[in-house]
Design an enzyme around this catalytic site. Sequence first.
Site, mmCIF file in Angstrom:
data_model
loop_
_atom_site.group_PDB
_atom_site.id
_atom_site.type_symbol
_atom_site.label_atom_id
_atom_site.label_comp_id
_atom_site.label_asym_id
_atom_site.label_seq_id
_atom_site.Cartn_x
_atom_site.Cartn_y
_atom_site.Cartn_z
ATOM 1 N N HIS A 1 -42.027 12.621 4.764
ATOM 2 C CA HIS A 1 -42.529 13.243 3.538
ATOM 3 C C HIS A 1 -42.806 14.731 3.776
ATOM 4 C CE1 HIS A 1 -43.945 8.971 2.866
ATOM 5 N NE2 HIS A 1 -43.253 9.211 1.777
ATOM 6 N N GLY A 2 -42.848 15.495 2.679
ATOM 7 C CA GLY A 2 -43.235 16.905 2.779
ATOM 8 C C GLY A 2 -42.082 17.812 3.144
ATOM 9 N N ASP B 1 -47.601 -0.100 0.238
ATOM 10 C CA ASP B 1 -47.281 0.546 1.505
ATOM 11 C C ASP B 1 -48.252 0.069 2.576
ATOM 12 O OD1 ASP B 1 -46.930 2.168 3.677
ATOM 13 O OD2 ASP B 1 -47.309 4.048 2.626
ATOM 14 N N THR C 1 -41.365 16.699 -3.183
ATOM 15 C CA THR C 1 -41.571 18.062 -2.666
ATOM 16 C C THR C 1 -40.660 19.089 -3.345
ATOM 17 O OG1 THR C 1 -42.353 17.145 -0.588
ATOM 18 C CG2 THR C 1 -41.664 19.445 -0.532
ATOM 19 N N ASP D 1 -46.148 4.471 -6.793
ATOM 20 C CA ASP D 1 -45.652 4.947 -5.502
ATOM 21 C C ASP D 1 -46.794 4.895 -4.486
ATOM 22 O OD1 ASP D 1 -43.786 6.097 -3.739
ATOM 23 O OD2 ASP D 1 -44.457 8.134 -4.220
ATOM 24 N N HIS E 1 -37.522 7.413 1.375
ATOM 25 C CA HIS E 1 -38.628 8.303 0.995
ATOM 26 C C HIS E 1 -38.418 9.652 1.680
ATOM 27 C CE1 HIS E 1 -41.843 5.525 -0.734
ATOM 28 N NE2 HIS E 1 -40.778 4.777 -0.587
ATOM 29 N N GLY E 2 -39.204 10.651 1.240
ATOM 30 C CA GLY E 2 -39.108 11.970 1.879
ATOM 31 C C GLY E 2 -37.747 12.588 1.654
ATOM 32 N N GLY E 3 -37.238 12.457 0.428
ATOM 33 C CA GLY E 3 -35.876 12.911 0.137
ATOM 34 C C GLY E 3 -35.714 14.422 0.069
HETATM 35 ZN ZN LIG Z 1 -43.065 8.052 0.099
#
Ligand SMILES: [Zn+2]
Length: 278
Positions: free
Chosen positions: A177-178, A104, A230, A82, A205-207
Amino acid sequence: MNPASLTELIAYSRKNRIGVGMFNIVNLEFAQAIFDASQETGLPVMFGIPERFTQFYSEVCMTQVCKKMIESAKAPIAIHLDHGKSFKGVMSALRTGYSSVMFDGSSLDYEENVKQSAEIVKIAHAMGVSVEGELGYVGRAGTDELTPDSFTKPDQAEDFVRRTGVDALAIAIGNQHGQYKGIPKLDFDRLKAIREKVDCGLVLHGGSGIAPQDFVEAIRCGINKVNIYTAMDTVAKNFTRASFADFGAYLDYTRGLTAVVRDVVKEHMELFASAKIN
Ligand SMILES: [Zn+2]
């Protein structure tokens, strides 16, 4: 069973019209929790090893642990790098035996992201490993400002996928994210427009923190893979704090930790699978 590639899991997602979850590994308890969730639900999953976590544990040892678990898996499981941020980091993952890698390059300028992603795709594909790229900037809640300028542009996504050959694309549609402050608002029209322009897998992402019905809607609009970290971090912290009040054997604590993390992983896996329209 051997570790599944990202391409196989995207094909699974398309065929069964469900989202596949990727969950990050902090330690052995997290790895066991993710594996147990897959065994108990019979659903496919992805072990996520973020490049930045490999300073805290040996990626060689963790990958071997994952591989051993996968040997007795009931459903396909991938070992995924990741947020590989550097060429060197992705090459190290390929040597280590991950079955899927993310490069990324979202903080690079567009042409440089295309160039580096294409180079990595060429090498990874030659080794039978699939690649996820990122276009648009997902960023971090509370640190990065959310502006439509940082969102993925459908025409650029088409150009990026064609020129790089990535198997999946992480997109920015209002996700971060977070820990979100409130419920994030995803741009579903943008997601549908991207889905129409590209044929590769799409990744959210950042689910953690996205409303359950929005996960389902995102999967129905074309998301194939959802990244969660998270939410696991939060339950692990809460469980650890509560354990201090009544601290028995350390072994009981680690068993409890595995169980709470497994439950939150299962909850997400089942939600992503519920997107299927019968
Ligand atoms: Zn991510």
